[in-house]
Design a protein around this motif. Sequence first.
Motif, short mmCIF file in Angstrom:
data_model
loop_
_atom_site.label_atom_id
_atom_site.label_comp_id
_atom_site.label_asym_id
_atom_site.label_seq_id
_atom_site.Cartn_x
_atom_site.Cartn_y
_atom_site.Cartn_z
N TYR A 134 0.83 -1.20 0.00
CA TYR A 134 0.00 0.00 0.00
C TYR A 134 0.87 1.25 0.00
CZ TYR A 134 0.94 0.49 5.02
OH TYR A 134 1.55 0.65 6.23
N TRP A 135 0.27 2.31 -0.49
CA TRP A 135 0.85 3.65 -0.43
C TRP A 135 -0.20 4.53 0.22
CZ3 TRP A 135 -1.04 8.25 -2.33
CH2 TRP A 135 -0.17 9.35 -2.25
N SER A 136 0.21 5.34 1.18
CA SER A 136 -0.76 6.19 1.87
C SER A 136 -0.22 7.62 2.00
CB SER A 136 -1.06 5.63 3.26
OG SER A 136 -1.82 6.56 4.00
N PRO A 137 -1.00 8.61 1.57
CA PRO A 137 -0.55 10.00 1.68
C PRO A 137 -0.49 10.47 3.13
CG PRO A 137 -2.81 9.95 0.89
CD PRO A 137 -2.33 8.53 0.94
N ASN A 138 -1.22 9.78 4.02
CA ASN A 138 -1.29 10.21 5.43
C ASN A 138 -0.73 9.17 6.38
OD1 ASN A 138 -2.76 12.58 4.65
ND2 ASN A 138 -4.54 11.24 4.35
N ASP A 139 0.11 8.26 5.86
CA ASP A 139 0.68 7.20 6.69
C ASP A 139 -0.37 6.45 7.50
OD1 ASP A 139 3.30 7.51 5.85
OD2 ASP A 139 3.70 9.11 7.29
N ASP A 140 -1.43 6.02 6.83
CA ASP A 140 -2.49 5.27 7.52
C ASP A 140 -1.93 4.01 8.16
OD1 ASP A 140 -4.71 6.91 7.02
OD2 ASP A 140 -4.94 6.11 5.00
N ALA A 141 -2.50 3.64 9.30
CA ALA A 141 -2.10 2.42 9.99
C ALA A 141 -2.55 1.21 9.18
CB ALA A 141 -2.74 2.39 11.38
N GLU A 142 -1.83 0.10 9.34
CA GLU A 142 -2.18 -1.12 8.61
C GLU A 142 -3.59 -1.60 8.94
OE1 GLU A 142 0.78 -4.22 8.69
OE2 GLU A 142 2.33 -2.87 7.92
N GLU A 143 -4.07 -1.29 10.14
CA GLU A 143 -5.43 -1.69 10.52
C GLU A 143 -6.48 -1.03 9.61
OE1 GLU A 143 -7.55 -2.69 14.75
OE2 GLU A 143 -5.83 -1.33 14.71
N ILE A 144 -6.23 0.21 9.23
CA ILE A 144 -7.14 0.92 8.31
C ILE A 144 -7.07 0.27 6.93
CG2 ILE A 144 -7.52 3.11 7.10
CD1 ILE A 144 -6.59 4.47 9.76
N ILE A 145 -5.85 -0.04 6.48
CA ILE A 145 -5.66 -0.71 5.18
C ILE A 145 -6.39 -2.05 5.18
CG2 ILE A 145 -3.93 -1.68 3.60
CD1 ILE A 145 -3.87 1.45 3.84
N PHE A 146 -6.33 -2.76 6.30
CA PHE A 146 -7.01 -4.05 6.44
C PHE A 146 -8.52 -3.90 6.24
CE2 PHE A 146 -9.03 -7.08 9.52
CZ PHE A 146 -8.81 -8.24 8.79
N GLU A 147 -9.11 -2.91 6.90
CA GLU A 147 -10.56 -2.68 6.77
C GLU A 147 -10.92 -2.33 5.33
OE1 GLU A 147 -12.84 -3.45 9.00
OE2 GLU A 147 -11.24 -4.03 10.38
N GLN A 148 -10.08 -1.53 4.68
CA GLN A 148 -10.34 -1.16 3.29
C GLN A 148 -10.21 -2.38 2.38
OE1 GLN A 148 -7.39 1.96 3.22
NE2 GLN A 148 -8.91 3.55 3.55
N MET A 149 -9.24 -3.23 2.65
CA MET A 149 -9.04 -4.43 1.87
C MET A 149 -10.25 -5.37 1.99
SD MET A 149 -6.72 -5.77 -0.10
CE MET A 149 -6.80 -7.36 -0.90
N LYS A 150 -10.82 -5.47 3.18
CA LYS A 150 -12.01 -6.30 3.37
C LYS A 150 -13.18 -5.77 2.53
CE LYS A 150 -13.03 -6.94 7.73
NZ LYS A 150 -13.11 -7.21 9.18
N LYS A 151 -13.34 -4.46 2.51
CA LYS A 151 -14.42 -3.87 1.71
C LYS A 151 -14.21 -4.20 0.24
CE LYS A 151 -16.77 0.42 0.45
NZ LYS A 151 -18.01 -0.31 0.23
N MET A 152 -12.97 -4.04 -0.24
CA MET A 152 -12.68 -4.33 -1.64
C MET A 152 -12.97 -5.79 -1.96
SD MET A 152 -10.63 -5.88 -3.95
CE MET A 152 -9.52 -6.57 -2.73
N TYR A 153 -12.54 -6.69 -1.09
CA TYR A 153 -12.74 -8.12 -1.33
C TYR A 153 -14.24 -8.42 -1.50
CZ TYR A 153 -12.53 -13.18 -0.71
OH TYR A 153 -12.65 -14.55 -0.88
N ASN A 154 -15.04 -7.87 -0.59
CA ASN A 154 -16.49 -8.12 -0.65
C ASN A 154 -17.16 -7.44 -1.84
OD1 ASN A 154 -16.83 -9.84 1.58
ND2 ASN A 154 -16.80 -8.12 2.99
#
Length: 197
Positions: A134-154
Amino acid sequence: MNWYEKLNEYFPIEEMKSKKHMEILLDEKGDVYYKDESPKHVLMYAEFKTFLFIDYLWVSTDTRGQGIGHQLIETLKAKNKPIILEVEPIDYDDSDSEKRLRFYNREGFTHAQSIGYNRRSLATNEETQLEILYWSPNDDAEEIIFEQMKKMYNDIHTYKDEEIYGKAYQPVDEVLSYNEERDSKDILEGLKKTEKA
């Protein structure tokens, strides 16, 4: 060769969606799922309110090294949202897997070491371990990336899967896991050392 044939020739079968799946996404989720193509590239991506997901990025062999991939990533970065993608670990029998990692490393992506991702391929019925970059302009925590990844998967990977493939992908909680203590080394680490040398 059409856009799908280009992707299908380049990406491993276990990572490919069917052409029908992608066409349905483009048609029915056209407000989220996009195709950007030219004779030199194919980019399939999803843009959600808070993040982007790169599904496939292909640049023709004869134009690699000319900055096309970099320009495409810069265009996505300009949207100022985290960008997420899946990669296979380096396969030393497939030099493209290392080239892909080197490319994303140069583009400033980070390996999400806390996110586990094991998905059974509907094409091969084999379980495939993938890693999340991942690349994040605001240095998002991996936990946020995880939640976003779950949304994408579904919303993307499993969209109408039973209708398209005659069987369903595994539920998201079987595929994705989050564990800060996960025993995972940074798959980009070795690349950083060799690129500095």
